[in-house]
Design a protein around this motif. Structure first.
Motif, PDB file in Angstrom:
ATOM      1  N   GLU A  15      95.355  30.602  73.869  1.00 25.48           N
ATOM      2  CA  GLU A  15      96.603  30.226  74.547  1.00 25.48           C
ATOM      3  C   GLU A  15      96.655  30.827  75.954  1.00 25.48           C
ATOM      4  N   GLU A  18      94.282  28.945  78.286  1.00 16.71           N
ATOM      5  CA  GLU A  18      94.839  27.654  78.697  1.00 16.71           C
ATOM      6  C   GLU A  18      95.963  27.835  79.707  1.00 16.71           C
ATOM      7  N   GLU A  19      96.742  28.884  79.540  1.00 16.02           N
ATOM      8  CA  GLU A  19      97.867  29.124  80.450  1.00 16.02           C
ATOM      9  C   GLU A  19      97.386  29.410  81.873  1.00 16.02           C
TER      10      GLU A  19
END
Length: 164
Positions: A15, A18-19
């Motif tokens: 996560e 991806e951020e």
């Protein structure tokens, strides 16, 4: 390749990767992900050990050819036609031969700093690396000769001095 930036980053969490991906893509051409904090620095040192070994290898090969009466450009030509060819050799070799050191892609001072870090880190890991042990001294001598802001290709001058 000139004008490219490979970013070395760490996060075990997909996560998080991806951020920050859009930001990293905006500033770099490639991102290499590792899982643990500190690993990107270790990878950079390992990569720069290869860079510095390559620069020293080119410098010594060109110096040897010249001292033996062979046009050093032929060394680059032979390397270029082999499995060892690389854009780095094609870029740094001619810079050495032409003494074109004024536009550094890797300033000698920075290379000398990294060479010392490589050696210190290797020793801390219980390693004794051959080429990496010699490179810091050669780079420091070149920096002491006033070449600190020049391209790392200036190490060629150290090979030529040693041959003289």
């Amino acid at each position: 390749m000139a004008g490219t930036l490979t970013i070395l980053a760490a996060s075990p969490q997909q996560e998080v990767r991806e951020e920050v991906r859009p930001v990293l893509e905006a500033v770099g051409t490639r991102t290499v992900w590792l899982d643990e904090v500190g690993q990107p620095s270790s990878l950079k040192l390992a990569y720069n050990a290869w860079v510095l070994a390559t620069v020293e290898g080119i410098a010594e090969s060109l110096t040897l050819a010249d001292a033996l009466g062979v046009d050093p450009r032929l060394v680059i030509d032979v390397i270029d036609g082999s499995g060892l060819s690389s854009p780095y050799v094609r870029t740094k070799g001619p810079k050495m031969i032409d003494d074109d050191l004024d536009t550094p892609s890797f300033p000698l001072d920075a290379a000398a700093k990294d060479a010392g870090l490589i050696t210190d880190t290797a020793r801390a890991a219980g390693l004794h690396l051959g080429i990496a042990e010699v490179v810091p001294g050669r780079l420091r001598r070149a920096a002491d000769d006033g070449l600190g802001r020049a391209d790392v290709a200036a190490t060629y001058r150290m090979s030529r001095q040693a041959a003289a």
